[in-house]
Design an enzyme around this catalytic site. Structure first.
Site, PDB file in Angstrom:
ATOM      1  N   HIS A 108       0.879  -1.189   0.060  1.00  0.00           N
ATOM      2  CA  HIS A 108      -0.126  -0.122   0.037  1.00  0.00           C
ATOM      3  C   HIS A 108       0.832   0.967   0.031  1.00  0.00           C
ATOM      4  O   HIS A 108       1.777   1.275   0.765  1.00  0.00           O
ATOM      5  CB  HIS A 108      -0.948   0.080   1.179  1.00  0.00           C
ATOM      6  N   ASP A 187     -13.700   3.246   7.147  1.00  0.00           N
ATOM      7  CA  ASP A 187     -12.621   3.846   6.336  1.00  0.00           C
ATOM      8  C   ASP A 187     -13.515   4.129   5.066  1.00  0.00           C
ATOM      9  O   ASP A 187     -13.048   5.178   4.436  1.00  0.00           O
ATOM     10  CB  ASP A 187     -11.543   2.933   5.791  1.00  0.00           C
ATOM     11  N   ARG A 194     -12.758  12.807   4.756  1.00  0.00           N
ATOM     12  CA  ARG A 194     -11.431  13.432   4.886  1.00  0.00           C
ATOM     13  C   ARG A 194     -10.875  14.064   3.677  1.00  0.00           C
ATOM     14  O   ARG A 194     -10.364  15.114   3.697  1.00  0.00           O
ATOM     15  CB  ARG A 194     -10.137  12.309   5.266  1.00  0.00           C
ATOM     16  N   SER A 209      -6.399   4.612   8.772  1.00  0.00           N
ATOM     17  CA  SER A 209      -7.040   4.405   7.317  1.00  0.00           C
ATOM     18  C   SER A 209      -6.306   3.050   6.478  1.00  0.00           C
ATOM     19  O   SER A 209      -6.955   2.302   6.165  1.00  0.00           O
ATOM     20  CB  SER A 209      -6.971   5.780   6.422  1.00  0.00           C
ATOM     21  N   LYS A 213      -7.444  -1.121   6.608  1.00  0.00           N
ATOM     22  CA  LYS A 213      -7.936  -2.153   5.284  1.00  0.00           C
ATOM     23  C   LYS A 213      -6.957  -3.333   5.269  1.00  0.00           C
ATOM     24  O   LYS A 213      -7.330  -4.316   4.951  1.00  0.00           O
ATOM     25  CB  LYS A 213      -7.454  -1.122   4.013  1.00  0.00           C
TER      26      LYS A 213
HETATM   27  N1  URA Z   1      -4.242   5.925   1.654  1.00  0.00           N
HETATM   28  C1  URA Z   1      -5.265   5.592   2.580  1.00  0.00           C
HETATM   29  O1  URA Z   1      -5.777   4.391   2.059  1.00  0.00           O
HETATM   30  N2  URA Z   1      -5.134   6.326   3.431  1.00  0.00           N
HETATM   31  C2  URA Z   1      -4.733   7.588   3.688  1.00  0.00           C
HETATM   32  O2  URA Z   1      -5.516   7.956   4.633  1.00  0.00           O
HETATM   33  C3  URA Z   1      -3.867   7.969   2.694  1.00  0.00           C
HETATM   34  C4  URA Z   1      -3.516   6.916   1.878  1.00  0.00           C
END
Ligand code: URA
Length: 476
Positions: A108, A187, A194, A209, A213
């Site tokens: 990620h 999220d 956000r 966040s 996930k």
């Molecule tokens: N990627 C995400 O999934 N969340 C964030 O807050 C920033 C980048």
């Protein structure tokens, strides 16, 4: 228990919240019992006052538990038990003995401009025998979103139910979806909120966040690409390293193998910026023998010996995933394997297989003209001669939004073909009137504004400047 407004006030005044207060807020917001304006106010208070590590862990845990946690076929005995205390020097690794095919890994990124590595990494690493279940997001602030990019492939469904997500991951090897009502629903809602309330650039909210996930996915291993610079949410190397350390720590407390590469985001990554354009760049790289240039390939995609910035970051992250999974013994071994899977076309075939499984038009892999394309292109002229000294990279992301390639409000429909290609990079020489990049657009009025933004984002000076390192460090 305090009232929601009292919890907001407590954080506003710089006090630490309890686990119960954080859970109450996240659950209430996810279920629609707490309104957006109270969640926004709390998010803004968190941005100003920060959270300590315990609060960040509780936030992450509440966000994970807002939905289901995936139980993989082989993992019935390995459902995450919840965080545990770490001893000093504990690597957080699983007991040895994973076979390559039973290892689930993900990567990620904290987000950037032209940052499209996921589109290559998921099929490439899956082609090496590692399962890659990937839950991604939409565009956030000026940064592009993997889901928006994937949706430029006609029919591609990023909203799959959990059982379908699992079936495709297990059968194909990779599946890419968004947060759903089942997985990480907190999220899904908070991310969108956000984005439109200027509460993205905040360490604890980013950790919650991203990690909710990835921990709800229940992968065995996670590689984080933590960006720093003018196109990243963390503007300095120090703040991005702090973010990386926090995410690695949270992951390890959940017993995951986790590492982070800190990478440069002071200029766009690769040669394309914009949804369909970025998918095109990835397909062209996977078509062209491990990033080796061919006549009809996107300019600058690089060669195996001197890979482009995009190929370099992609291979570095993918190699970490292979190392974690035990599929490769060392980095050299991993890179060789990755080059082979690109050169043989297996990565591209895996991408096509995944697209087909998710309802998309897999023929884009043979014919990129099937992707949406803007009606017009025109070069954006450099205002003066010299060398590119620096780029306000976030402004390039905002210029994509100005063209319609991203959202100003969450309900905006995206112009998938809009964007830019072949950006001049830091250190490049440039002549007055020469193209800083080429703009792809449908709306001439929007194009005027975007052009101005790009020109203002570039600082051109007399002398050559040193190039910044692409990969700064690995944080474990
Ligand atoms: N990627 C995400 O999934 N969340 C964030 O807050 C920033 C980048």
């Amino acid at each position: 228990m305090l009232l929601p407004a009292q919890i907001i006030q407590k954080k506003r005044d710089g006090n630490a919240l309890t686990e119960e207060e954080i859970r109450f807020f996240i659950n209430g917001f996810t279920r629609g019992e707490l309104p957006d304006y109270q969640m926004s106010a709390l998010a803004m208070a968190i941005c100003f006052q920060g959270m300590n590590f315990d609060e960040t862990m509780w936030l992450t845990r509440a966000m994970i538990q807002s939905g289901k946690i995936v139980v993989w076929r082989k993992t019935s005995a390995q459902v995450p038990k919840g965080p545990r205390a770490l001893k000093a020097g504990d690597s957080g690794t699983h007991a040895p003995g994973h076979s390559a095919t039973s290892f689930y890994a993900d990567k990620h990124s904290t987000g950037g401009i032209g940052d499209k590595t996921s589109l290559i990494i998921a099929p490439l690493v899956a082609a090496c025998g590692v399962k890659v279940p990937m839950i991604s997001g939409r565009g956030l602030g000026p940064t592009g979103g993997t889901l928006d990019k994937l949706e430029s492939i006609s029919g591609f469904n990023v909203n799959l139910p959990l059982d379908e997500f699992q079936r495709i991951t297990d059968n194909v090897g990779a599946c890419m979806i968004g947060q759903t009502a089942e997985i990480a629903p907190a999220d899904k809602k908070l991310y969108a909120l956000r984005d439109v309330t200027a509460t993205v650039s905040c360490l604890s909210l980013i950790v919650g966040s991203i990690m909710c996930k990835k921990l709800a996915e229940n992968v065995d291993g996670l590689v984080l690409d933590v960006k720093w610079g003018s196109g990243a949410f963390m503007r300095t190397r120090e703040s991005s390293a702090e973010l990386a350390r926090a995410m690695v720590e949270v992951g390890k407390r959940y017993g995951k193998k986790v590492c982070a590469l800190q990478t440069d985001m002071n200029q766009p990554l690769g040669q394309m910026i914009g949804n369909a354009l970025e998918v095109r760049e990835c397909i062209e790289i996977m078509t062209s023998n491990a990033g080796v240039s061919t006549a009809n390939q996107t300019k600058g995609a690089g060669t195996a010996a001197t890979p482009s910035d995009l190929v370099e970051v992609t291979l570095a992250l993918a190699a970490e995933m292979l190392l974690m999974s035990g599929v490769a013994k060392n980095v050299a071994d991993a890179r060789q394997m990755l080059h082979k899977k690109l050169a043989s076309g297996e990565a591209l075939r895996k991408f096509a297989e995944m697209i087909r499984a998710q309802g998309g038009d897999a023929k884009v892999c043979e014919d990129v003209t099937r992707l949406p394309a803007a009606k017009h292109t025109r070069p954006i002229a450099a205002p003066k001669s010299g060398f590119v000294q620096s780029i306000e990279c976030d402004q390039i992301g905002y210029a994509v939004i100005a063209l319609g390639g991203g959202r100003k409000v969450s309900t905006d429909k995206i112009d998938l073909g809009a964007g830019f290609e072949q950006p001049k990079k830091i250190g490049d020489p440039v002549k007055a009137g020469e193209a800083l990049m080429v703009m792809h657009y449908n709306d001439a009025t929007r194009a005027v504004e975007a052009e101005r933004m790009v020109q203002q984002a570039y600082r051109i000076g007399d002398g050559p400047v040193a190039r910044l390192p692409l990969i700064v460090q690995k944080i474990e």
